[in-house]
Write a protein that holds these residues in place. Sequence first.
Motif, PDB file in Angstrom:
ATOM      1  N   THR A  60       0.760  -1.273   0.049  1.00 28.25           N
ATOM      2  CA  THR A  60       0.126   0.151   0.076  1.00 28.25           C
ATOM      3  C   THR A  60       0.937   1.206  -0.023  1.00 28.25           C
ATOM      4  OG1 THR A  60      -0.122  -0.137   2.479  1.00 28.25           O
ATOM      5  CG2 THR A  60      -2.108  -1.191   0.967  1.00 28.25           C
ATOM      6  N   SER A  61       2.074   1.151   0.697  1.00 29.38           N
ATOM      7  CA  SER A  61       2.851   2.145   0.491  1.00 29.38           C
ATOM      8  C   SER A  61       3.373   2.432  -0.893  1.00 29.38           C
ATOM      9  CB  SER A  61       4.263   2.197   1.391  1.00 29.38           C
ATOM     10  OG  SER A  61       4.974   1.061   0.967  1.00 29.38           O
ATOM     11  N   LYS A  62       3.410   1.710  -1.696  1.00 27.55           N
ATOM     12  CA  LYS A  62       3.676   1.961  -3.073  1.00 27.55           C
ATOM     13  C   LYS A  62       2.474   1.999  -3.915  1.00 27.55           C
ATOM     14  CE  LYS A  62       8.009  -0.964  -2.853  1.00 27.55           C
ATOM     15  NZ  LYS A  62       8.178  -1.175  -1.568  1.00 27.55           N
ATOM     16  N   GLY A  63       1.194   2.294  -3.454  1.00 25.94           N
ATOM     17  CA  GLY A  63       0.318   2.768  -4.101  1.00 25.94           C
ATOM     18  C   GLY A  63      -0.723   1.627  -4.624  1.00 25.94           C
ATOM     19  N   PHE A  64      -0.601   0.425  -4.207  1.00 25.36           N
ATOM     20  CA  PHE A  64      -1.436  -0.539  -4.755  1.00 25.36           C
ATOM     21  C   PHE A  64      -2.609  -0.862  -3.607  1.00 25.36           C
ATOM     22  CE2 PHE A  64       2.793  -1.725  -6.602  1.00 25.36           C
ATOM     23  CZ  PHE A  64       2.341  -1.837  -7.735  1.00 25.36           C
ATOM     24  N   GLN A  65      -3.697  -1.041  -3.927  1.00 25.36           N
ATOM     25  CA  GLN A  65      -4.852  -1.454  -3.238  1.00 25.36           C
ATOM     26  C   GLN A  65      -5.026  -2.594  -2.630  1.00 25.36           C
ATOM     27  OE1 GLN A  65      -7.940  -0.326  -6.215  1.00 25.36           O
ATOM     28  NE2 GLN A  65      -8.320   1.765  -5.085  1.00 25.36           N
ATOM     29  N   LEU A  66      -5.424  -2.715  -1.451  1.00 22.29           N
ATOM     30  CA  LEU A  66      -5.739  -3.886  -0.633  1.00 22.29           C
ATOM     31  C   LEU A  66      -7.223  -3.947  -0.872  1.00 22.29           C
ATOM     32  CD1 LEU A  66      -5.069  -6.556   1.106  1.00 22.29           C
ATOM     33  CD2 LEU A  66      -5.463  -5.100   3.162  1.00 22.29           C
ATOM     34  N   VAL A  67      -7.687  -5.046  -1.629  1.00 25.31           N
ATOM     35  CA  VAL A  67      -9.076  -5.339  -2.188  1.00 25.31           C
ATOM     36  C   VAL A  67      -9.834  -6.135  -1.124  1.00 25.31           C
ATOM     37  CG1 VAL A  67     -10.667  -6.142  -3.863  1.00 25.31           C
ATOM     38  CG2 VAL A  67      -8.322  -5.080  -4.439  1.00 25.31           C
ATOM     39  N   GLN A  68      -9.120  -7.281  -0.773  1.00 21.40           N
ATOM     40  CA  GLN A  68      -9.834  -8.050   0.209  1.00 21.40           C
ATOM     41  C   GLN A  68      -8.823  -8.968   0.914  1.00 21.40           C
ATOM     42  OE1 GLN A  68     -12.838 -10.598  -1.752  1.00 21.40           O
ATOM     43  NE2 GLN A  68     -11.541 -11.002  -3.338  1.00 21.40           N
ATOM     44  N   THR A  69      -9.213  -9.558   2.110  1.00 24.51           N
ATOM     45  CA  THR A  69      -8.391 -10.440   3.151  1.00 24.51           C
ATOM     46  C   THR A  69      -9.208 -11.634   3.485  1.00 24.51           C
ATOM     47  OG1 THR A  69      -8.822  -9.229   5.051  1.00 24.51           O
ATOM     48  CG2 THR A  69      -7.063  -8.532   3.889  1.00 24.51           C
ATOM     49  N   LYS A  70      -8.476 -12.498   3.771  1.00 24.85           N
ATOM     50  CA  LYS A  70      -9.270 -13.676   4.295  1.00 24.85           C
ATOM     51  C   LYS A  70      -8.475 -14.685   5.111  1.00 24.85           C
ATOM     52  CE  LYS A  70     -13.276 -14.559   2.706  1.00 24.85           C
ATOM     53  NZ  LYS A  70     -14.316 -13.837   3.150  1.00 24.85           N
ATOM     54  N   GLU A  71      -9.060 -15.242   6.188  1.00 16.56           N
ATOM     55  CA  GLU A  71      -8.259 -16.301   6.946  1.00 16.56           C
ATOM     56  C   GLU A  71      -9.254 -17.391   6.900  1.00 16.56           C
ATOM     57  OE1 GLU A  71      -5.665 -16.833  11.198  1.00 16.56           O
ATOM     58  OE2 GLU A  71      -6.922 -15.014  10.978  1.00 16.56           O
ATOM     59  N   VAL A  72      -8.767 -18.570   6.630  1.00 16.77           N
ATOM     60  CA  VAL A  72      -9.588 -19.699   6.345  1.00 16.77           C
ATOM     61  C   VAL A  72      -8.663 -21.046   6.389  1.00 16.77           C
ATOM     62  CG1 VAL A  72      -9.692 -19.731   3.674  1.00 16.77           C
ATOM     63  CG2 VAL A  72     -11.289 -20.487   5.067  1.00 16.77           C
ATOM     64  N   VAL A  73      -9.500 -22.057   6.858  1.00 19.73           N
ATOM     65  CA  VAL A  73      -8.678 -23.708   6.960  1.00 19.73           C
ATOM     66  C   VAL A  73      -8.858 -24.204   5.518  1.00 19.73           C
ATOM     67  CG1 VAL A  73      -8.834 -25.736   7.852  1.00 19.73           C
ATOM     68  CG2 VAL A  73      -9.167 -23.791   9.270  1.00 19.73           C
ATOM     69  N   MET A  74      -7.930 -24.754   5.014  1.00 19.20           N
ATOM     70  CA  MET A  74      -7.624 -25.423   3.516  1.00 19.20           C
ATOM     71  C   MET A  74      -7.265 -26.887   3.757  1.00 19.20           C
ATOM     72  SD  MET A  74      -5.827 -22.648   0.931  1.00 19.20           S
ATOM     73  CE  MET A  74      -6.313 -23.452  -0.607  1.00 19.20           C
ATOM     74  N   LYS A  75      -7.978 -27.483   2.988  1.00 21.16           N
ATOM     75  CA  LYS A  75      -7.422 -29.014   2.939  1.00 21.16           C
ATOM     76  C   LYS A  75      -6.751 -29.440   1.564  1.00 21.16           C
ATOM     77  CE  LYS A  75     -11.500 -30.528   5.649  1.00 21.16           C
ATOM     78  NZ  LYS A  75     -12.541 -29.695   5.602  1.00 21.16           N
ATOM     79  N   ALA A  76      -6.303 -30.414   1.508  1.00 21.80           N
ATOM     80  CA  ALA A  76      -5.458 -30.852   0.558  1.00 21.80           C
ATOM     81  C   ALA A  76      -6.168 -30.606  -0.997  1.00 21.80           C
ATOM     82  CB  ALA A  76      -4.833 -32.175   0.681  1.00 21.80           C
ATOM     83  N   GLU A  77      -7.516 -31.023  -0.852  1.00 23.63           N
ATOM     84  CA  GLU A  77      -8.211 -30.755  -2.342  1.00 23.63           C
ATOM     85  C   GLU A  77      -8.528 -29.720  -2.402  1.00 23.63           C
ATOM     86  OE1 GLU A  77     -11.311 -32.465   1.053  1.00 23.63           O
ATOM     87  OE2 GLU A  77      -9.068 -32.471   0.655  1.00 23.63           O
ATOM     88  N   ASP A  78      -8.643 -28.620  -1.624  1.00 20.18           N
ATOM     89  CA  ASP A  78      -8.667 -27.347  -1.581  1.00 20.18           C
ATOM     90  C   ASP A  78      -7.491 -26.666  -2.221  1.00 20.18           C
ATOM     91  OD1 ASP A  78     -11.364 -27.437  -0.317  1.00 20.18           O
ATOM     92  OD2 ASP A  78     -10.314 -27.005   1.553  1.00 20.18           O
ATOM     93  N   ALA A  79      -6.313 -27.090  -1.813  1.00 20.66           N
ATOM     94  CA  ALA A  79      -5.131 -26.681  -2.507  1.00 20.66           C
ATOM     95  C   ALA A  79      -5.201 -26.897  -3.870  1.00 20.66           C
ATOM     96  CB  ALA A  79      -3.870 -27.359  -1.874  1.00 20.66           C
ATOM     97  N   HIS A  80      -5.458 -28.251  -4.171  1.00 18.37           N
ATOM     98  CA  HIS A  80      -5.322 -28.412  -5.869  1.00 18.37           C
ATOM     99  C   HIS A  80      -6.263 -27.477  -6.613  1.00 18.37           C
ATOM    100  CE1 HIS A  80      -2.878 -32.235  -5.567  1.00 18.37           C
ATOM    101  NE2 HIS A  80      -3.443 -32.558  -4.579  1.00 18.37           N
ATOM    102  N   ARG A  81      -7.516 -27.219  -5.828  1.00 18.48           N
ATOM    103  CA  ARG A  81      -8.246 -26.250  -6.724  1.00 18.48           C
ATOM    104  C   ARG A  81      -7.894 -24.933  -6.582  1.00 18.48           C
ATOM    105  NH1 ARG A  81     -13.277 -26.157  -3.558  1.00 18.48           N
ATOM    106  NH2 ARG A  81     -13.040 -28.278  -3.340  1.00 18.48           N
ATOM    107  N   VAL A  82      -7.105 -24.457  -5.825  1.00 20.84           N
ATOM    108  CA  VAL A  82      -6.638 -23.089  -5.722  1.00 20.84           C
ATOM    109  C   VAL A  82      -5.309 -22.873  -6.202  1.00 20.84           C
ATOM    110  CG1 VAL A  82      -6.287 -21.194  -3.996  1.00 20.84           C
ATOM    111  CG2 VAL A  82      -8.179 -22.410  -3.752  1.00 20.84           C
TER     112      VAL A  82
END
Length: 359
Positions: free
Chosen positions: A267-289
């Motif tokens: 953000t100090s370089k002028g980029f916008q933080l659009v969204q944040t998220k904290e969430v648990v992931m499983k192995a199958e989620d990792a393949h998808r993401v």
Amino acid sequence: MGCFFSRRRKPAQGGQQQLQGAGQDAAAGEQKAPQYSWDLRAKIDPKDYTFSGLKNETVGRLPGKVAGQQFVIQDCEDCKIYIFDHSATITIDDCVNCQIFLGPIKGSVFFRDCKDCKCVVACQQFRARDCRKLEVFLCCATQPIIESSTGMKFGCFQYYYPELALQFKDAGLSIFNNTWSNIHDFTPVSGENNWGLLPETAVVQDYVPLPSSEELKAVRVSTDATKSIVPITQGQRQKNSDESCLAVFFAGDYTTANARKLIDEMTSKGFQLVQTKEVVMKAEDAHRVFQQSALEFIPLLEKGPVVALEFNGDGAVEQCQSTINEVFSGTKVFVSESKASASQDVDNFYNFADMQMGM
């Protein structure tokens, strides 16, 4: 209503002398009444957790004074109200022209029949019914809901005092799960909009000023956006660029600090933080993401939830990559590989996260 009876127990064998000894010590041979665990509990006085019928007053509760209890605010007018602690739930009924700060709420905050109020609120669930002209700086873990309400305006929560981070933890809230701008209107009116967003330049202190009473001034509050416990996100506002970048930190001792450091750098370089998220992931989620990079990151998922950040701006991917290489060289971080793949990364992650959180 049930009644409790204490039954006299027969003395155990060999206990006759003990009883006689006790009788000599007790006045007139009386025995002490038994104490039950519910007698030993601190008595909760509802008056300590209620503000009712106040007019033109400044009131509040200091850190540690609510400690996860429910709180009620009702029939207040022209008041400044500050709850500098975490609570279970809070209801605000029939309040007019009040300025309100509510520390982290484990469950729901429910505004009913309120008008012309300005608020700063952190909660698991936000609801407003039959309200007019509420302006709310909000951190909400789930989709905020309004019903039969008009003139509602929302901005991103921005606030700091030293105890606030621990209060978020005690309330079971993550500073990274904030859907402040994703409002669901239960009673939309065709051709009208019952809600909108506060100006991006809105300053919290202009809406909910710092407390002026001597008691509440002891809480070292800052409304400086750069110090905010909750990262300030763009939410549903128009993005500046068609280029976004996804960065994902994995659980560890410094996950929160690392995520905040990257936010500060970008953000100090002028980029916008659009969204944040904290969430648990499983192995199958990792393949998808994470697609072809998934195998590299799957072992890290067992340590706990991930923290994901979306940055926007021309050159976001290149800048994010170089910052991570320079500042976090010893830390495994997923970062989009190219502008072409980045938008898909963002969609893959946030679609998964929304499903996970039931959004």
